[in-house]
Design an enzyme around this catalytic site. Structure first.
Site, mmCIF file in Angstrom:
data_model
loop_
_atom_site.group_PDB
_atom_site.id
_atom_site.type_symbol
_atom_site.label_atom_id
_atom_site.label_comp_id
_atom_site.label_asym_id
_atom_site.label_seq_id
_atom_site.Cartn_x
_atom_site.Cartn_y
_atom_site.Cartn_z
ATOM 1 C CG ASP A 1 10.819 36.566 74.807
ATOM 2 O OD1 ASP A 1 10.791 37.740 75.230
ATOM 3 O OD2 ASP A 1 10.923 36.287 73.599
ATOM 4 C CB ILE A 2 13.341 39.906 78.323
ATOM 5 C CG1 ILE A 2 13.627 40.754 79.545
ATOM 6 C CG2 ILE A 2 13.085 40.731 77.095
ATOM 7 C CD1 ILE A 2 14.332 40.019 80.648
ATOM 8 C CG ASN B 1 8.652 35.847 64.225
ATOM 9 O OD1 ASN B 1 7.647 35.258 63.844
ATOM 10 N ND2 ASN B 1 8.664 36.637 65.278
ATOM 11 C CD GLN C 1 15.513 35.714 62.460
ATOM 12 O OE1 GLN C 1 15.308 35.480 61.268
ATOM 13 N NE2 GLN C 1 16.442 35.093 63.166
ATOM 14 C CG HIS D 1 14.555 33.329 68.529
ATOM 15 N ND1 HIS D 1 15.356 34.061 67.680
ATOM 16 C CD2 HIS D 1 13.384 34.006 68.626
ATOM 17 C CE1 HIS D 1 14.705 35.141 67.285
ATOM 18 N NE2 HIS D 1 13.504 35.130 67.837
ATOM 19 C CG HIS E 1 8.865 33.257 70.070
ATOM 20 N ND1 HIS E 1 9.096 34.308 70.925
ATOM 21 C CD2 HIS E 1 9.420 33.616 68.888
ATOM 22 C CE1 HIS E 1 9.755 35.264 70.286
ATOM 23 N NE2 HIS E 1 9.965 34.862 69.044
HETATM 24 P P1 5GP Z 1 11.823 37.711 67.371
HETATM 25 O O1 5GP Z 1 11.092 39.001 67.225
HETATM 26 O O2 5GP Z 1 13.183 37.770 66.726
HETATM 27 O O3 5GP Z 1 11.032 36.521 66.947
HETATM 28 O O4 5GP Z 1 12.001 37.494 68.926
HETATM 29 C C1 5GP Z 1 13.066 38.003 69.652
HETATM 30 C C2 5GP Z 1 12.673 37.835 71.085
HETATM 31 O O5 5GP Z 1 13.822 37.978 71.879
HETATM 32 C C3 5GP Z 1 11.654 38.868 71.583
HETATM 33 O O6 5GP Z 1 10.470 38.211 72.001
HETATM 34 C C4 5GP Z 1 12.376 39.571 72.728
HETATM 35 O O7 5GP Z 1 11.531 39.836 73.825
HETATM 36 C C5 5GP Z 1 13.463 38.583 73.096
HETATM 37 N N1 5GP Z 1 14.665 39.220 73.617
HETATM 38 C C6 5GP Z 1 15.368 40.232 73.057
HETATM 39 N N2 5GP Z 1 16.434 40.548 73.820
HETATM 40 C C7 5GP Z 1 16.427 39.686 74.868
HETATM 41 C C8 5GP Z 1 17.283 39.512 75.993
HETATM 42 O O8 5GP Z 1 18.288 40.202 76.174
HETATM 43 N N3 5GP Z 1 16.948 38.525 76.864
HETATM 44 C C9 5GP Z 1 15.857 37.747 76.699
HETATM 45 N N4 5GP Z 1 15.622 36.812 77.625
HETATM 46 N N5 5GP Z 1 15.013 37.885 75.654
HETATM 47 C C10 5GP Z 1 15.298 38.847 74.749
#
Ligand code: 5GP
Length: 142
Positions: free
Chosen positions: A29-30, A86, A93, A99, A101
């Site tokens: 995760d970035i 999420n 989300q 995805h 984590h």
């Molecule tokens: P969510 O909030 O949907 O549970 O998590 C999305 C996750 O995707 C976040 O933790 C965010 O840092 C990660 N993310 C978003 N864009 C990118 C990307 O382009 N590359 C990577 N490696 N992670 C990403």
């Protein structure tokens, strides 16, 4: 319409991959909420948990423990791990491709026991550091 994780799966957007097979992809995760923070995604486009068929659920969940152990083995300071997903905008989300984590926890990480996933440490990371973490996890999976 393809989302950002579809593009990562297709290789159109770069990522630090740690594991890949026919059905799933895992990459850093970035945001690196903690060092080693990894995302596991099904390659099949599944929006969130409500859309999983049995086969996709099986493929993802079979990899999850193996990946968790590999991440943990990269650093003796990793003493726990939050695994979360999420599902839906109301649940936080932000990327509409399911995805999971995997967030390693360290005794001294100074985070609450329950994590706020909006933490973003990407400013503290550069390509070399991401590559180093991804290489350690990949090695542990072999
Ligand atoms: P969510 O909030 O949907 O549970 O998590 C999305 C996750 O995707 C976040 O933790 C965010 O840092 C990660 N993310 C978003 N864009 C990118 C990307 O382009 N590359 C990577 N490696 N992670 C990403």
């Amino acid at each position: 319409m393809s989302d950002i994780f579809d593009k990562i799966i297709e290789g159109e957007i770069p990522s630090y991959k740690v594991y890949e097979d026919e059905n799933v992809l895992a990459f850093l995760d970035i945001s690196q909420v903690t060092p080693g923070h990894t995302l596991l995604v099904p390659k099949k486009h599944v929006t969130n948990i409500f859309d999983y068929d049995d086969e996709t659920a099986e493929k993802v969940l079979l990899v999850l423990p193996k990946l968790a152990r590999a991440i943990r083995s990269t650093n003796p300071k990793i003493t726990g791990m939050n695994i979360s997903s999420n599902n839906g905008v109301s649940a936080g989300q932000t990327v509409m491709h399911s995805h999971w984590h995997l967030i390693p926890r360290y005794d001294d990480d100074n985070l609450n026991e329950t994590l706020v996933l909006t933490i973003d440490h990407s400013d503290d990371y550069n390509q070399a550091r991401y590559e180093e973490i991804a290489a350690e996890i990949k090695k542990a999976l072999n």
